[in-house]
Write a protein that holds these residues in place. Structure first.
Motif, PDB file in Angstrom:
ATOM      1  N   PHE A  29      30.162  71.901  33.836  1.00 35.95           N
ATOM      2  CA  PHE A  29      30.372  71.458  32.458  1.00 35.95           C
ATOM      3  C   PHE A  29      29.150  71.743  31.604  1.00 35.95           C
ATOM      4  CE2 PHE A  29      31.645  68.791  28.983  1.00 35.95           C
ATOM      5  CZ  PHE A  29      30.476  68.174  28.553  1.00 35.95           C
ATOM      6  N   SER A  30      27.980  71.467  32.122  1.00 40.57           N
ATOM      7  CA  SER A  30      26.769  71.553  31.312  1.00 40.57           C
ATOM      8  C   SER A  30      26.481  72.983  30.848  1.00 40.57           C
ATOM      9  CB  SER A  30      25.574  71.020  32.095  1.00 40.57           C
ATOM     10  OG  SER A  30      25.357  71.809  33.255  1.00 40.57           O
ATOM     11  N   ARG A  31      27.112  73.968  31.475  1.00 34.10           N
ATOM     12  CA  ARG A  31      26.864  75.357  31.090  1.00 34.10           C
ATOM     13  C   ARG A  31      27.933  75.887  30.127  1.00 34.10           C
ATOM     14  NH1 ARG A  31      25.853  76.000  36.765  1.00 34.10           N
ATOM     15  NH2 ARG A  31      27.647  77.375  37.023  1.00 34.10           N
ATOM     16  N   LYS A  32      28.902  75.072  29.810  1.00 35.10           N
ATOM     17  CA  LYS A  32      30.018  75.514  28.978  1.00 35.10           C
ATOM     18  C   LYS A  32      29.813  75.150  27.515  1.00 35.10           C
ATOM     19  CE  LYS A  32      32.887  77.011  32.236  1.00 35.10           C
ATOM     20  NZ  LYS A  32      33.367  78.412  32.287  1.00 35.10           N
ATOM     21  N   THR A  33      30.206  76.081  26.648  1.00 35.38           N
ATOM     22  CA  THR A  33      30.325  75.746  25.234  1.00 35.38           C
ATOM     23  C   THR A  33      31.641  75.016  25.062  1.00 35.38           C
ATOM     24  OG1 THR A  33      29.026  77.666  24.557  1.00 35.38           O
ATOM     25  CG2 THR A  33      30.469  76.679  22.911  1.00 35.38           C
ATOM     26  N   THR A  52      27.349  74.266  21.818  1.00 33.62           N
ATOM     27  CA  THR A  52      26.873  75.037  22.955  1.00 33.62           C
ATOM     28  C   THR A  52      26.247  74.115  23.993  1.00 33.62           C
ATOM     29  OG1 THR A  52      24.655  75.390  22.086  1.00 33.62           O
ATOM     30  CG2 THR A  52      26.368  76.950  21.393  1.00 33.62           C
ATOM     31  N   SER A  53      25.957  74.680  25.162  1.00 33.34           N
ATOM     32  CA  SER A  53      25.321  73.876  26.208  1.00 33.34           C
ATOM     33  C   SER A  53      23.975  73.346  25.744  1.00 33.34           C
ATOM     34  CB  SER A  53      25.154  74.714  27.476  1.00 33.34           C
ATOM     35  OG  SER A  53      24.398  75.877  27.196  1.00 33.34           O
ATOM     36  N   ARG A  71      27.107  65.989  22.692  1.00 33.81           N
ATOM     37  CA  ARG A  71      27.445  66.000  24.108  1.00 33.81           C
ATOM     38  C   ARG A  71      26.354  65.343  24.938  1.00 33.81           C
ATOM     39  NH1 ARG A  71      28.288  72.067  25.608  1.00 33.81           N
ATOM     40  NH2 ARG A  71      28.565  71.232  27.729  1.00 33.81           N
ATOM     41  N   ASN A  73      25.275  66.075  28.663  1.00 31.89           N
ATOM     42  CA  ASN A  73      25.522  66.920  29.825  1.00 31.89           C
ATOM     43  C   ASN A  73      25.371  66.150  31.141  1.00 31.89           C
ATOM     44  OD1 ASN A  73      26.103  69.189  28.314  1.00 31.89           O
ATOM     45  ND2 ASN A  73      23.990  69.925  28.322  1.00 31.89           N
ATOM     46  N   ASN A  76      28.696  64.470  31.539  1.00 33.70           N
ATOM     47  CA  ASN A  76      29.895  65.291  31.315  1.00 33.70           C
ATOM     48  C   ASN A  76      30.771  64.737  30.190  1.00 33.70           C
ATOM     49  OD1 ASN A  76      28.980  66.867  33.397  1.00 33.70           O
ATOM     50  ND2 ASN A  76      30.819  66.716  34.651  1.00 33.70           N
ATOM     51  N   ASN A  97      37.119  73.927  26.598  1.00 31.64           N
ATOM     52  CA  ASN A  97      36.103  74.952  26.398  1.00 31.64           C
ATOM     53  C   ASN A  97      36.282  75.539  25.001  1.00 31.64           C
ATOM     54  OD1 ASN A  97      35.235  74.692  29.047  1.00 31.64           O
ATOM     55  ND2 ASN A  97      36.531  76.363  29.793  1.00 31.64           N
ATOM     56  N   HIS A 102      34.883  80.969  26.206  1.00 35.62           N
ATOM     57  CA  HIS A 102      35.379  80.821  27.571  1.00 35.62           C
ATOM     58  C   HIS A 102      36.899  80.723  27.564  1.00 35.62           C
ATOM     59  CE1 HIS A 102      31.254  79.653  28.534  1.00 35.62           C
ATOM     60  NE2 HIS A 102      31.334  78.638  27.679  1.00 35.62           N
TER      61      HIS A 102
END
Length: 117
Positions: A29-33, A52-53, A71, A73, A76, A97, A102
């Motif tokens: 999750f933390s790497r997803k926009t 963005t992340s 967010r 991270n 989540n 996403n 993505h």
């Protein structure tokens, strides 16, 4: 399998505020926009805001200055703070996403936001 659970919707008068929350499972999750979307009756789903992340944000013109996406991270979680709500903000709100970046994961149930005039 990533699961998304949206919450925080409700009925509010015009000019009021609501805070939405999206809980996402999945270790990446933390790497997803991520983004919030909404779908009003009879209309297509539309992008409301993305993040963005690293925390960079963007908004649809219709909500700029009124909504704020954020967010956490570590937990989540993705949030949408909605202020100065208008009747035209009435819709089911979903997180997912950011589809500009993505592919989507399975859509959650969404959370209903109803703004009365």
């Amino acid at each position: 399998q990533v699961q998304l659970v949206e919450s925080g919707g409700g009925l509010v008068q015009a000019g009021g505020s609501l805070s939405l929350r999206c809980a996402a499972s999945g270790s990446i999750f933390s790497r997803k926009t991520m983004a919030w979307y909404r779908q009003a009756p009879g209309k297509q789903r539309e992008l409301v805001a993305g993040i963005t992340s690293g925390g960079n944000t963007n908004y649809a013109d219709s909500v700029k200055g009124r909504f704020a996406i954020s967010r956490d991270n570590a937990k989540n979680l993705v949030y949408l703070q909605m202020n100065s709500l208008k009747p035209e903000d009435t819709a089911v709100y979903y997180c997912n996403n950011d589809l500009r970046v993505h592919p989507p994961v399975s859509w959650g149930q969404g959370t209903q936001v109803t703004v009365s005039s």
